[in-house]
Write a protein that holds these residues in place. Structure first.
Motif, short mmCIF file in Angstrom:
data_model
loop_
_atom_site.label_atom_id
_atom_site.label_comp_id
_atom_site.label_asym_id
_atom_site.label_seq_id
_atom_site.Cartn_x
_atom_site.Cartn_y
_atom_site.Cartn_z
N VAL A 280 10.93 -15.80 -11.51
CA VAL A 280 9.97 -14.79 -11.95
C VAL A 280 10.73 -13.78 -12.82
N GLU A 281 10.02 -13.15 -13.73
CA GLU A 281 10.64 -12.28 -14.72
C GLU A 281 10.26 -10.82 -14.49
N LEU A 282 11.25 -9.94 -14.68
CA LEU A 282 11.02 -8.50 -14.73
C LEU A 282 11.50 -8.03 -16.10
N THR A 283 10.59 -7.63 -16.96
CA THR A 283 10.94 -7.27 -18.33
C THR A 283 10.84 -5.78 -18.61
N ALA B 238 6.24 -9.84 -8.85
CA ALA B 238 7.49 -10.53 -8.51
C ALA B 238 7.70 -10.58 -7.01
N LEU B 239 7.37 -9.49 -6.34
CA LEU B 239 7.51 -9.44 -4.88
C LEU B 239 6.63 -10.48 -4.21
N VAL B 240 5.37 -10.54 -4.61
CA VAL B 240 4.42 -11.47 -3.99
C VAL B 240 4.86 -12.91 -4.23
N GLU B 241 5.23 -13.24 -5.45
CA GLU B 241 5.62 -14.62 -5.76
C GLU B 241 6.89 -15.03 -5.02
N THR B 242 7.84 -14.10 -4.92
CA THR B 242 9.10 -14.39 -4.23
C THR B 242 8.87 -14.55 -2.73
N ALA B 243 8.02 -13.71 -2.16
CA ALA B 243 7.80 -13.73 -0.71
C ALA B 243 6.96 -14.92 -0.26
N LEU B 244 6.03 -15.39 -1.09
CA LEU B 244 5.10 -16.42 -0.65
C LEU B 244 5.53 -17.84 -1.00
N THR B 245 6.48 -17.99 -1.93
CA THR B 245 6.86 -19.35 -2.32
C THR B 245 7.50 -20.11 -1.17
N ARG B 246 7.31 -21.43 -1.20
CA ARG B 246 7.94 -22.31 -0.21
C ARG B 246 9.19 -22.98 -0.77
N ASP B 247 9.62 -22.57 -1.94
CA ASP B 247 10.87 -23.08 -2.50
C ASP B 247 12.04 -22.32 -1.88
N ARG B 248 13.06 -23.07 -1.46
CA ARG B 248 14.20 -22.45 -0.77
C ARG B 248 15.13 -21.70 -1.72
N VAL B 249 15.25 -22.18 -2.96
CA VAL B 249 16.13 -21.55 -3.95
C VAL B 249 15.28 -21.03 -5.11
N THR B 250 15.29 -19.73 -5.34
CA THR B 250 14.49 -19.12 -6.40
C THR B 250 15.31 -18.04 -7.09
N ALA B 251 14.73 -17.41 -8.11
CA ALA B 251 15.44 -16.37 -8.86
C ALA B 251 14.48 -15.31 -9.35
N ILE B 252 15.02 -14.11 -9.51
CA ILE B 252 14.34 -13.03 -10.22
C ILE B 252 15.24 -12.67 -11.39
N HIS B 253 14.76 -12.95 -12.58
CA HIS B 253 15.51 -12.61 -13.80
C HIS B 253 14.95 -11.31 -14.34
N GLY B 254 15.74 -10.24 -14.22
CA GLY B 254 15.25 -8.93 -14.62
C GLY B 254 16.18 -8.24 -15.58
N VAL B 255 15.61 -7.52 -16.54
CA VAL B 255 16.43 -6.75 -17.47
C VAL B 255 17.20 -5.69 -16.69
N ASP C 180 0.82 -1.22 0.00
CA ASP C 180 0.00 0.00 0.00
C ASP C 180 0.84 1.26 0.00
N GLY C 181 2.04 1.19 0.58
CA GLY C 181 2.86 2.39 0.70
C GLY C 181 4.03 2.45 -0.25
N THR C 182 4.04 1.62 -1.31
CA THR C 182 5.17 1.61 -2.24
C THR C 182 4.77 2.13 -3.61
N SER C 183 5.79 2.41 -4.41
CA SER C 183 5.55 2.88 -5.79
C SER C 183 5.95 1.82 -6.80
N LEU C 184 5.98 0.55 -6.38
CA LEU C 184 6.33 -0.53 -7.30
C LEU C 184 5.31 -0.63 -8.43
N ASN C 185 5.82 -0.91 -9.64
CA ASN C 185 4.89 -1.11 -10.74
C ASN C 185 4.25 -2.49 -10.63
N THR C 186 3.30 -2.77 -11.50
CA THR C 186 2.53 -4.02 -11.42
C THR C 186 3.42 -5.24 -11.51
#
Length: 720
Positions: free
Chosen positions: A298-301, A162-179, A151-157
């Motif tokens: 998760v991808e950030l394009t 990406a934040l929600v998927e990264t924070a909620l996953t139960r996988d111990r090793v994950t990645a964010i692939h972003g341009v 509610d208090g951030t300026s993150l785009n959609t």
């Protein structure tokens, strides 16, 4: 097109020119001495044969067979011949320790490509670690905390997803692939704010500047990957989240060690990176490889760094491989035939800028040789306009020699005059860490082994065998001379804990008093006095290499890209122009040839799995299916190990408290509280696991592209 031996010899003779007669005399002399020297021992021949492979494998997983043989011969000139080492390489192929590759990897198809079974197993270990990391952790944040923070951030959609998927996953090793410039650092800062109480995020990166950049932006502790690995995960628990930025610069061995620390401690491991940017100096492209093996990603394009339409268009075109369009969208592209004149033009363009614009314009080069030329020309220009003090001082500096780990372990690669510095004391030799030892020459022990003769600052001679010291504890430098004057820009070239300085950190020399320089550092405006006669790992800091600049942002950049440079490739070009927020200018000597080379050379590293054609076979889903029992056994083992690790931590804590001068009642109460906390965590883990089995949240992490049933295993040994 094939060519006959006679025609090839004629071409060689023509190219040799006036030296042909001298070379023929040397060849005749060598033939006359045939049989005078004894044949190499089995040990010497084997070492020479394997040296070529090991030396090349420090940077590439797949190499040409001819290059392997040539490198082994070149390192043992006068000791072995091709006939001595070829059978030993052939024997390794028969035993399947050296494997022929048949698929393209990196930039080209290697018709005589070879990789070692050891390198392939290192990559296969990545698959195993990914498999063991699936459904092996608790979410970093709850849905309620995420909603409150969002509610208090300026993150785009896209960033929010990406934040929600990264924070909620139960996988111990994950990645964010972003341009490049997609706001990964901002996302990590918000993730730290949303994390459950007691969760600690740690910023990591292959370079100290990248680690510090992420740590500063996300307001979390930072370390380099190398220093973190050296600690072996000490103090790390399952309440930590290891955020590894610039993961594309990670080599296979470092990636494997980070995954092992995550597995042992239960800490979450989050890779951040962009596979289009510059890769690792060491062997491998594990970030690229793990994504294709099934790493949840998760991808950030959408890039948020670039501020103008033109630079955005240039970056987009470069990323999609349209380099002609990318060059057309830059602020300007200048063509200069001579590289020396090219550097002069870049410097003249930079000098014409106003002081404020100069400060916001970074000059990017591909190699250190060009960096030195540009630095020298900028200093000349600044002197002419009185930008530097008229009088300066000359100091001896230490320039990294660029020795590989294999070379550090062989005395023959040390030259007289070089300086060696150790990261650990060597008590039996009287060697102190961080002191400088000059190479006086080489010697030989009674058993025939070569040693290096070192001289300390007291003139004491030390006979040191490099094979007795770990390569990571050895730094080798070449002494060089540099002038410095008040107003000069400098760059630190090696991490200094004593001075609190990071590698590639830049600042301005505001005052010189003999050897004592007063320097204002760019990072935080800190003013520090440094004795340049004692601290010698610095250089002029005007131009910067593309590799060093990765993770940084500048308003504008000037890029030097001579088409014939071996470092001109798509990754370096893309990385260079994505450093700019508002615009980029480029200088080259041939635009058409530059575009052709960018199309031809991606800069991508080689992979054993890719070269062997095993990307589908070694994917996590296929691997887990055929090794189901093995994976289950390893999961049970890692749970036992973590439980024992927690128990030992509690015992140490209780032992420490027992030593404090307090009453028995307090000891018992504290112990009970600790045991209760352990039981609470244990019960919470059971509940979480049950919840995961019953209704695991769908986080949207990518697990697509399921591969077909695995084909039969090749004959080069079982998986371990």
């Amino acid at each position: 097109m094939k060519i006959g031996q006679e025609e090839l010899s004629a071409q060689w003779h023509q190219r040799t020119g006036k030296r042909l007669e001298m070379l023929q005399e040397i060849a005749a002399l060598a033939r006359g001495r045939e049989g005078e020297h004894p044949a190499p021992t089995e040990r010497d021949a084997s070492r020479a044969a394997l040296f070529g492979l090991r030396q090349l494998e420090t940077s590439e997983a797949v190499n040409n067979l001819g290059d392997i043989l040539r490198r082994g011969l070149a390192a043992h000139v006068g000791e072995v011949r091709l006939d001595d080492i070829r059978p030993r390489i052939a024997a390794h192929e028969v035993l399947r320790k050296l494997l022929p590759t048949h698929a393209q990897t990196g930039d080209k198809m290697l018709t005589r490509g070879r990789t070692s079974r050891k390198s392939w197993r290192l990559e296969l270990a990545l698959t195993q670690h990914i498999a063991l990391g699936l459904d092996d952790a608790r979410p970093i944040a709850s849905s309620d905390r995420l909603l409150a923070v969002l509610d208090g951030t300026s993150l785009n959609t896209q960033q929010q997803r990406a934040l929600v998927e990264t924070a909620l996953t139960r996988d111990r090793v994950t990645a964010i692939h972003g341009v490049a410039g997609s706001g990964k650092s901002t996302l990590v800062r918000v993730l730290a704010e949303a994390a459950e109480p007691g969760t600690a995020l740690i910023a990591l990166a292959p370079t100290s500047s990248a680690a510090a950049e992420l740590g500063s932006k996300a307001n979390i502790t930072s370390h380099t990957v190398a220093s973190f690995i050296a600690r072996g995960g000490q103090g790390i628990t399952d309440r930590h989240v290891l955020v590894l930025d610039e993961a594309g610069q990670l080599g296979n061995r470092q990636a494997q060690r980070m995954l092992e620390i995550s597995r042992t401690t239960g800490a979450r491991l989050l890779f951040l990176g962009d596979e289009k940017q510059t890769g690792a100096i060491e062997q491998g492209k594990p970030f690229w490889l793990m994504r294709r093996l099934g790493l949840p990603t998760v991808e950030l394009t959408h890039a948020v760094r670039q501020e103008t339409k033109s630079i955005k268009a240039a970056v987009t075109a470069a990323r999609t491989g349209n380099f002609a369009e990318a060059l057309a969208k830059l602020d300007s592209v200048s063509t200069v035939d001579d590289n020396e004149k090219m550097a002069e033009q870049v410097v003249n363009a930079w000098i014409r800028l106003k002081p404020a614009s100069r400060a916001g314009t970074n000059i990017l080069v591909l190699d250190n040789a060009t960096r030195l030329i540009v630095n020298s020309k900028i200093r000349e220009a600044l002197k002419n306009e009185n930008g530097l003090a008229a009088e300066g001082s000359r100091f001896s500096i230490l320039a990294p020699a660029g020795s590989t780990d294999i070379q550090k372990h062989m005395a023959r690669f040390y030259g007289a005059g070089q300086v060696v510095r150790f990261e650990r004391d060597i008590a039996d030799l009287g060697i102190a860490r961080h002191a400088d030892y000059r190479v006086a020459g080489l010697g030989r022990e009674a058993n025939g082994r070569q040693v290096v003769r070192l001289v300390d600052d007291q003139g004491r001679v030390i006979r040191w065998d490099p094979q007795t010291t770990k390569a990571r504890h050895i730094n080798v430098f070449n002494p060089e001379e540099r002038d410095i004057a008040e107003g000069d820009r400098i760059q630190w070239r090696l991490v200094s804990r004593e001075l609190g300085l990071r590698n590639a950190e830049r600042g301005t020399a505001e005052k010189l008093d003999g050897a004592l320089a007063t320097i204002r550092w760019d990072r935080d405006g800190r003013v520090q006095q440094v004795n340049l006669s004692e601290h010698r790992t610095w250089d002029h800091g005007y131009a910067e290499t593309v590799y060093s600049a990765q993770s940084k942002t500048y308003p504008r950049v000037f890029v030097l890209a001579p088409a014939e440079s071996p470092l001109v490739n798509a990754q370096n070009f893309y990385t260079a122009i994505t450093r700019a927020a508002f615009g980029a200018r480029l200088w080259t000597n041939n635009v058409k040839e530059l575009i052709a080379k960018l199309d031809r050379q991606s800069g991508e590293k080689t992979s054993s799995s890719e070269g062997l054609g095993r990307l589908k076979t070694d994917r996590v889903d296929a691997f887990s299916k055929r090794r189901e029992g093995h994976v289950a056994s390893l999961r049970a083992e890692q749970e036992r190990d973590r439980t024992e690790r927690r128990d030992r931590a509690i015992e140490r804590q209780l032992h420490y408290r027992d030593r404090s001068p307090r009453g028995a009642a307090e000891h018992l109460a504290d112990g009970a509280r600790s045991i209760a906390q352990v039981l609470d965590k244990f019960l919470a883990g059971i509940l979480d696991h049950a919840h995961a089995e019953g209704s695991a949240p769908k986080t949207g992490i990518d697990r697509e592209n399921q591969s077909p049933a695995p084909r039969p295993e090749p004959s080069h040994g079982p998986e371990r």
